[in-house]
Design an enzyme around this catalytic site. Structure first.
Site, PDB file in Angstrom:
ATOM      1  N   SER A   3     -65.894  62.003  23.007  1.00  0.00           N
ATOM      2  CA  SER A   3     -64.757  61.238  22.499  1.00  0.00           C
ATOM      3  C   SER A   3     -63.597  62.174  22.130  1.00  0.00           C
ATOM      4  O   SER A   3     -63.096  62.898  22.984  1.00  0.00           O
ATOM      5  CB  SER A   3     -65.213  60.377  21.319  1.00  0.00           C
ATOM      6  OG  SER A   3     -64.291  59.353  21.058  1.00  0.00           O
ATOM      7  N   ASP A  60     -67.755  55.180  24.989  1.00  0.00           N
ATOM      8  CA  ASP A  60     -67.780  56.364  24.130  1.00  0.00           C
ATOM      9  C   ASP A  60     -69.189  56.963  24.046  1.00  0.00           C
ATOM     10  O   ASP A  60     -70.155  56.269  23.724  1.00  0.00           O
ATOM     11  CB  ASP A  60     -67.292  55.949  22.739  1.00  0.00           C
ATOM     12  CG  ASP A  60     -66.996  57.111  21.819  1.00  0.00           C
ATOM     13  OD1 ASP A  60     -67.832  58.026  21.718  1.00  0.00           O
ATOM     14  OD2 ASP A  60     -65.927  57.093  21.190  1.00  0.00           O
TER      15      ASP A  60
END
Length: 272
Positions: free
Chosen positions: A54, A166
């Site tokens: 991320s 993510d």
């Protein structure tokens, strides 16, 4: 010790430690990674490979592409969500972050992961299979976008039959990935330290969702235990979405790294 060395009474030279740097997710808190990189660089410690999740994939990927932590800090102070995302009709997410992919491509010239100066991996999750997806080749910008697709907030990235979100949904500190890439000394940077006091009450659905998601992510840490050093900047009280705190986050990243620096240098056999 090898047999030949034993017969000759020689001690083989120690193998140089291959440093793996693992950068966790944490949305805007990712600016703290820049402070970590600054202090390591000032101490002459350069990672041999970087793994990012991320926000960590953004910082790590751009660093491996040749941008300095100072350049990235300046860029971060000028950043806002409008440059990275746009509101879309609610479907699989409320925001489309294809603008982030375009921004990164423009910044680094559509580079591929194989072309980076430092070996790099971005980590995502295929929500359809529940499997961790490690990008070690292909478009850097696309890999970062996949790794940053916070579920429910940002639309996932469709990649063939895969639907990517993510990487923190499964492993926000994938130290094992760095070890699989050949690292034998692992420095992990955790941007989700447990709060010492209750967090601020969320003010909107985005804050509520991000706080919930990151609370769940923190409870799923497994790989962190096998890192040689875990750096946890003192940022548990800092917002996940406020770009106005970049310089403060960088400073906290510096402080957290300085607190571990002598141990790292000692482990690496560096003279003080």
């Amino acid at each position: 010790m090898r047999l030949l060395d034993l017969l000759l009474g020689q001690t083989p030279p120690e193998r140089r430690q291959r440093i793996g740097l693992v950068l966790s997710g944490g949305a805007v808190r990712g600016a703290a990674h820049l402070g970590v990189l600054q202090v390591l660089g000032e101490a002459g410690i350069r990672p041999d490979l970087v793994v990012g999740v991320s926000a960590g994939s953004v910082v790590g990927g751009l660093y491996c592409a040749g941008l300095s932590p100072r350049e990235l800090q300046k860029m971060s102070t000028e950043m806002n969500w409008r440059r990275l995302a746009r509101i879309t009709r609610p479907g699989l997410g409320f925001f489309d972050i294809s603008q982030m992919e375009q921004f990164i491509d423009k910044l680094v010239g559509s580079v591929t992961i194989e072309e980076l100066a430092i070996p790099f991996a971005a980590v995502a999750v295929d929500i359809l299979t529940g499997e961790l997806v490690v990008f070690r080749q292909g478009s850097l910008a696309r890999a970062i976008r996949a790794s940053c697709s916070l579920p429910g907030i940002f639309s996932p990235l469709e990649d063939g039959k895969r639907l990517l979100i993510d990487g923190g949904a499964l492993n926000n500190l994938p130290v094992g990935v760095a070890r699989d890439m050949g690292a034998n000394y692992l420095i992990a940077v955790d941007l989700l330290p447990p709060p010492l006091a209750p967090m601020q009450r969320p003010h909107n659905i985005s804050e509520m969702w991000s706080l919930s998601f990151y609370t769940i992510m923190r409870a799923r840490y497994t790989d962190a235990r096998v890192a040689d050093v875990v750096i946890q900047p003192d940022i548990a009280h800092v917002s996940f979405i406020d770009f106005g705190q970049t310089d403060y986050l960088v400073q906290k990243g510096r402080e957290g790294t300085l607190a571990q620096l002598e141990r790292i240098k000692s482990d690496l056999g560096m003279t003080t």
